[in-house]
Design an enzyme around this catalytic site. Sequence first.
Site, PDB file in Angstrom:
ATOM      1  N   CYS B 139      28.894 -29.836  18.932  1.00  0.00           N
ATOM      2  CA  CYS B 139      27.256 -29.446  18.242  1.00  0.00           C
ATOM      3  C   CYS B 139      26.705 -30.495  18.566  1.00  0.00           C
ATOM      4  CB  CYS B 139      27.516 -29.504  16.678  1.00  0.00           C
ATOM      5  SG  CYS B 139      26.415 -28.990  15.488  1.00  0.00           S
ATOM      6  N   ASN B 204      29.475 -25.031  24.342  1.00  0.00           N
ATOM      7  CA  ASN B 204      29.045 -25.605  23.238  1.00  0.00           C
ATOM      8  C   ASN B 204      27.033 -25.598  23.559  1.00  0.00           C
ATOM      9  OD1 ASN B 204      27.775 -25.553  20.363  1.00  0.00           O
ATOM     10  ND2 ASN B 204      29.671 -26.746  20.241  1.00  0.00           N
TER      11      ASN B 204
END
Lengths: 443, 439
Positions: B139, B204
């Site tokens: 993230c 990601n």
Amino acid sequence: MARDVFEPGIVPGRLEPQAYGEGFSDLHPPLDEHEALVAADRCYFCHDAPCMTACPTDIDIPLFIRQIATGTPDAAAKTILSQNILGGMCARVCPTETLCEEVCVREVAEGKPVLIGQLQRYATDHLQQQGKHPFERAAATGKRIAVVGAGPAGLSCAHRLAMLGHDVEIIDARPKPGGLNEYGIAAYKTPNGFAQAEVDWLMQIGGISFRHEVAVGRDVTLEELKTDYDAVFLGMGLVGVNALGAEGEDKAGVANAVDFISELRQTGDMSKLPIGRDVVVIGGGMTAVDAAVQAKLLGALNVTLVYRRGRDRMNASVFEQDLAASKGVRIVTHAVPIAVHGNGSVREIEFEYVDEGMKGTGERLRLQADQVFKAIGQTLMGEGLPELDGRKIKVDGTGRTSLDRVWAGGDCASGGDDLTVTAVAEGRDAAMDIHTTLMGAAG
Amino acid sequence: MADLRSDFIGIKSPNPFWLASAPPTDKEYNVRRAYEAGWGGVVWKTLGMEGPPVVNVNGPRYGAIYGADRRLLGLNNIELITDRPLEVNLREMKAVKRDYPDRALIASIMVPCEEEAWKAILPHVEETGADGIELNFGCPHGMAERGMGSAVGQVPEYIEMVTRWCKMYTRMPVIVKLTPNITNVLYPAEAAKRGGADAVSLINTINSITSVDLDLFSPEPMIDGKGTHGGYCGPAVKPIALNMVAEIARNPETHGLPISGIGGVTTWRDAAEFLALGAGNVQVCTAAMTYGFKVVQEMISGLSEYMDEKGMTSVDEIVGRAVPNVTDWNQLNLNYVAKAKIDQDLCISCGRCFAACEDTSHQAIAMSEDRTFTVIDEECVACNLCVNVCPVEDCISMEPLAAGATDLRTGKTVTPDYANWTTHPNNPSAKAVAVEPAE
């Protein structure tokens, strides 16, 4: 209460009042922003785009569509209007299906062109509805130019000349400017007073004045204009109407389609406009279709459009023919009028069928008619005009006539195909040549 | 219909299509509906440690870029991990897994980089019956500022350390989710492997600003006049993800390490491409967020049809098939010569190939008066730009020249021999001289 649609004769108010508003509303309702963006996204931004080549005014179509797609419709409008100052009207009346949209590569590939005409209207409406005029006049040149005719050719010429710094006076025989835009095009193509709004918008350039209800040949001569002005542009169109050449065509109920359309366009209340029960329109062009469709919209029970050749030869596009058919107009081809029957007023009109070579077959057709509209072409009227080429004023590629300092363009001039957009192109190009000629002389 | 059953590091699912840890998997309601729609597995939205959950912004969380007709090509987000209490998520996961035992359920986890924190949460997750865990080291926004997410994923030593803790404190398979916001994806992948990871998943999201409000001069998505970089995903990131997956698959140090492929998977074809480059399964988010859970039905039918056509009976037969063909530039055959060819029957004469070639490439396309476009073989370097800008599929193709043919551009005869840059005479460090050097 509406009259009975079966009532014979030429009478007003055949329909319920609300039917007129519906019938005469916008043929192509304007695209909203979302529709415009979706339509614009379909453009491939072609190299040396065929649509652009097909446009008589050479509008940079891929560029203006990209400007719409990127959220700058006013920039798109300027791209359009810099080539075609009547881009708003042309977006409404151009037979795009035989011009830009016919050659759109997506029409070729999929049978579904980019909606060029409607996108052009989206952009020009966006700008004009804000009252913005994107052009400015150059420094005054001191030259004065007379433009005869306030139709598309004259307006286009006048605007370009004014923009270049010249003073322009437009002389027009009618009480209102606009020419065929105001008097000669079906109401559903340009509703809500657009023709006048466009002229008002165009006039914001400044330097243009009008003299209405002045006809060259009647109120002023070309010689006088040549004396009073540095140059003259003739764009008075074709005001004469061809005759049928059929026996009895002077009977009551036989009228010119252009007069019918003109009257219709100037009527505030369609329900007060009388129309026949059985209407026959003779001709195969846009005017014929405009008259036939509008006769139907006014409540005529039977409208028949009769053309002397096959449908493939009609000047009205396939789209226009289909529009007429969809409104209930019957199209009869290969028939020429030979007699108008009736006692004072028309009751029937008689045709003879002809073959492809226009040779009579002996077969006859009689159509019941209480109203007949002639739409078989208009002719040039006037005295002391420059040299003609056939039935029109002879011009070269930049609109020069046989007379010194006299240019011509639009329907009255040779060449072209009697379209609004062609007239605009001719007016613009003549203006550029007038400018070069006058300023070259000055320098 | 082909058998799409998937066994990824011992985790079984009826198909290889999992929903990635993201907003669509944040709660029981969504996950049940996803399973009903046909998704083979779900990686539950990232869990944080016990205690007050994180909070999200109360304005826009997403920004987007579009293609024609407002087709969403790229999405970015500034949403954090789940903002619901840990115990609520755990309770819901348990209920869902109980009702859908045949579907994969993976818990994504992100807690501080402390052994105790990981040790504390793992038994709770295990207790839900989840099939595995995914460590969210990717993230790129918000959580990274707190020393988690990509802040861990950018330090290979941390990856290795945390992975090792997890392997120590749980029996569940451990998937390490990698961030693309690094210079070389092999370092974190190798670290994960050293730490004992059962698999890696990638990519990601990518640090990004999708657009700028030109009235407020604020990045989008805008929160009260300000914006921050968010995580970019969707079709636009697929090429970046494919490359990173392939790099891990062909790297000797990580070759054979199972990979869960993530990044812009929108259709069955995208999924098959990830599989071919070495992914054992795929995770999807943006396609579901754009079109709803039903998109999985097209992925299932498409992959199945493809496998049937190819005579494949197992998804594993696709996995890694393209990896041997991923190579370095210096291994490409410089004796391979192709020329663009325009199919005149398909050509719609838009002229975009001409504009592209004439203005920006090699002036190798001729345009006739009647708008016929033809390739000038004497100039064509087979760059492929005309193929790429042509709006009609398969209208322009790259045709290889057969051995013995003459390349009209160079005047040389095409040789069947393979020769690459390492032996090219123009290469100052060439190891050997080629007999028939390419240009």
